[in-house]
Design a protein around this motif. Structure first.
Motif, PDB file in Angstrom:
ATOM      1  N   LEU A  74       0.846  -1.182   0.000  1.00  0.00           N
ATOM      2  CA  LEU A  74       0.000   0.000   0.000  1.00  0.00           C
ATOM      3  C   LEU A  74       0.885   1.236   0.000  1.00  0.00           C
ATOM      4  N   LEU A  75       0.394   2.307  -0.636  1.00  0.00           N
ATOM      5  CA  LEU A  75       1.048   3.614  -0.575  1.00  0.00           C
ATOM      6  C   LEU A  75       0.081   4.614   0.020  1.00  0.00           C
ATOM      7  N   VAL A  76       0.551   5.421   0.973  1.00  0.00           N
ATOM      8  CA  VAL A  76      -0.191   6.575   1.485  1.00  0.00           C
ATOM      9  C   VAL A  76       0.572   7.816   1.064  1.00  0.00           C
ATOM     10  N   THR A  77      -0.094   8.752   0.396  1.00  0.00           N
ATOM     11  CA  THR A  77       0.614   9.856  -0.247  1.00  0.00           C
ATOM     12  C   THR A  77      -0.330  11.020  -0.510  1.00  0.00           C
ATOM     13  N   PRO A  78       0.191  12.234  -0.636  1.00  0.00           N
ATOM     14  CA  PRO A  78      -0.616  13.310  -1.203  1.00  0.00           C
ATOM     15  C   PRO A  78      -0.695  13.139  -2.714  1.00  0.00           C
TER      16      PRO A  78
ATOM     17  N   HIS B 104      -7.273   1.910  -8.545  1.00  0.00           N
ATOM     18  CA  HIS B 104      -6.466   1.555  -7.377  1.00  0.00           C
ATOM     19  C   HIS B 104      -6.286   2.724  -6.407  1.00  0.00           C
ATOM     20  N   ILE B 105      -6.753   3.932  -6.814  1.00  0.00           N
ATOM     21  CA  ILE B 105      -6.585   5.108  -5.957  1.00  0.00           C
ATOM     22  C   ILE B 105      -7.851   5.340  -5.132  1.00  0.00           C
ATOM     23  N   ARG B 106      -7.658   5.554  -3.851  1.00  0.00           N
ATOM     24  CA  ARG B 106      -8.742   5.903  -2.937  1.00  0.00           C
ATOM     25  C   ARG B 106      -8.401   7.254  -2.318  1.00  0.00           C
ATOM     26  N   HIS B 107      -9.342   8.201  -2.383  1.00  0.00           N
ATOM     27  CA  HIS B 107      -9.094   9.549  -1.868  1.00  0.00           C
ATOM     28  C   HIS B 107      -9.664   9.742  -0.466  1.00  0.00           C
ATOM     29  N   PHE B 108      -8.899  10.456   0.356  1.00  0.00           N
ATOM     30  CA  PHE B 108      -9.344  10.901   1.674  1.00  0.00           C
ATOM     31  C   PHE B 108      -9.253  12.429   1.659  1.00  0.00           C
TER      32      PHE B 108
ATOM     33  N   GLY C 230      -0.779  -1.006 -10.341  1.00  0.00           N
ATOM     34  CA  GLY C 230      -1.759  -1.811  -9.637  1.00  0.00           C
ATOM     35  C   GLY C 230      -1.584  -1.856  -8.141  1.00  0.00           C
ATOM     36  N   VAL C 231      -0.765  -0.983  -7.584  1.00  0.00           N
ATOM     37  CA  VAL C 231      -0.547  -0.947  -6.136  1.00  0.00           C
ATOM     38  C   VAL C 231      -1.681  -0.154  -5.482  1.00  0.00           C
ATOM     39  N   PRO C 232      -2.365  -0.694  -4.478  1.00  0.00           N
ATOM     40  CA  PRO C 232      -3.385   0.088  -3.772  1.00  0.00           C
ATOM     41  C   PRO C 232      -2.792   1.388  -3.242  1.00  0.00           C
ATOM     42  N   THR C 233      -3.461   2.492  -3.533  1.00  0.00           N
ATOM     43  CA  THR C 233      -2.909   3.814  -3.260  1.00  0.00           C
ATOM     44  C   THR C 233      -3.960   4.671  -2.573  1.00  0.00           C
ATOM     45  N   TRP C 234      -3.618   5.189  -1.388  1.00  0.00           N
ATOM     46  CA  TRP C 234      -4.521   6.059  -0.651  1.00  0.00           C
ATOM     47  C   TRP C 234      -3.943   7.462  -0.671  1.00  0.00           C
ATOM     48  N   SER C 235      -4.724   8.372  -1.202  1.00  0.00           N
ATOM     49  CA  SER C 235      -4.256   9.748  -1.380  1.00  0.00           C
ATOM     50  C   SER C 235      -5.031  10.689  -0.475  1.00  0.00           C
TER      51      SER C 235
END
Length: 391
Positions: free
Chosen positions: A307-311, A348-352, A323-328
């Motif tokens: 998983l990646l957590v990133t702006p 694969h991108i999920r926004h917060f 294809g890496v799950p990515t939380w932005s």
């Protein structure tokens, strides 16, 4: 925003205030208001590229793709230093459709993140009846050659002649204009997402498997350890960008005391930031490479993480495109969501999200809850398949 509105009570036709309101209301997640402010600014100053670009961003955010992508061409004439290239080579512009055996140059513009995003459309060019030459940032050449083997990949050098190395070109298009000829495909992805139907998609960037394995082993010799890649800002710390970024202490609140390996992919991080995470986290990995320039290795590091957590940075698209799950986490909305809560071209991108005037507290809490849920699912998987890599 309040000051801009006050200025308009004194001078209702002040285009600069209208244009700035268009920018800030869209950033605040109000693209419908932004559209109206931008249209008023353009009515007063119809040749202003910045106002046209503000309108394009509002329209794209609202999902009005045809007009949005057409107005996005204003970026090519937006004032800047140095001035932007409006045409990299003196050849006719490709407007879509068959190449008829001709050679198309997709030329490089804007930053790494933009090139990663619009590379999504290169995949749509893969079966076209002609030859496609892609010019890209030199740091991307190994990754692009591996990912698009049917295309000729060339590094963007000072002159187009040096970039092409003698290759004949018939047609050209800047990479960030690819949304225009592929408007229908983008609309199809939006409609599929709105109706809950899966849209045929696949990851389009591919790291070298040997590098992925090597970085996995480097970061986590214990194969059952969850690997979380993190980034918290870009290298551009302008006042406009600051609203989008967390500081290191805020990001720490998401990952503190969790039984995971935290892998740093933040380029241009300071020694103090690295030392801070090293002190505060039991398992923090800072790869001994140049995280800004060694992008083939960065891609492999991300491909080996869970998983990646990133702006909203280049790392977000570099991970999601593999294809890496990515939380932005972001302030406001991204125009690439096209009226949705997520990006239809990047499932694969999920926004917060938060509003720019709000703190990161609610976002931090939401990401940590989601991460704990993910770790719970991952632990069940790890117990049932202890001898397998998760990916």
């Amino acid at each position: 925003e309040r000051d801009l509105r006050i200025s308009l009570t004194v001078a209702p036709s002040l285009a600069s205030s209208l244009g700035n309101l268009a920018y800030w209301t869209n950033l605040d997640g109000r693209p419908d208001e932004s559209e109206q402010w931008a249209r008023r600014a353009l009515a007063i100053d119809p040749g202003n590229a910045s106002y046209a670009l503000n309108l394009s961003i509002a329209l794209l955010t609202l999902g009005k793709l045809g007009s949005g992508f057409r107005l996005y061409e204003a970026r090519l004439t937006q004032p800047g230093s140095p001035p932007k290239e409006t045409q990299r080579i003196d050849r006719p512009r490709w407007e879509g459709g068959s190449l008829g055996g001709r050679t198309l140059l997709v030329w490089a513009e804007q930053g790494i993140g933009d090139q990663f995003f619009f590379a999504r459309y290169l995949q749509m060019l893969s079966d076209i009846d002609g030859h496609v030459v892609v010019e890209c940032d030199p740091r991307l050449v190994p990754l692009y050659r591996r990912s698009f083997p049917q295309m000729t990949i060339r590094p963007a050098l000072t002159s187009i002649e040096a970039s092409l190395g003698g290759i004949h070109i018939d047609l050209q298009i800047p990479v960030c204009s690819l949304g225009l000829p592929f408007t229908a495909e983008t609309q199809a992805a939006v409609e599929a997402a709105r109706s809950g139907r899966p849209w045929p998609t696949s990851s389009y960037l591919r790291s070298a498997s040997a590098k992925v394995d090597a970085w996995r082993l480097f970061s986590t010799p214990n194969r059952r350890r969850f690997r979380l890649a993190v980034s918290w800002r870009s290298g551009n710390m302008s006042s406009e960008n600051l609203v989008q970024y967390m500081d290191a202490a805020t990001l720490l609140r998401i990952v503190a005391d969790l039984p995971i390996t935290v892998v740093n992919v933040q380029y241009a991080c300071t020694d103090d930031e690295v030392a801070f995470f090293g002190r505060e986290l039991a398992d923090f990995v800072h790869p001994p490479i140049n995280l800004k320039d060694d992008l083939d290795d960065v891609a492999a590091i991300l491909a080996g993480c869970d998983l990646l957590v990133t702006p909203h940075t280049a790392a977000m698209y570099l991970a999601a495109a593999q294809g890496v799950p990515t939380w932005s986490f972001l302030a406001g909305r991204s125009w690439s969501t096209h009226g949705l809560e997520h990006q239809p071209l990047f499932p694969h991108i999920r926004h917060f999200r938060r509003r720019p005037t709000e703190s990161w507290d609610a976002v931090v809490a939401a990401i940590r809850r989601a991460l704990l849920e993910e770790l719970g699912r991952w632990s069940v998987w790890s117990e049932t398949a202890p001898d397998l890599e998760r990916r």
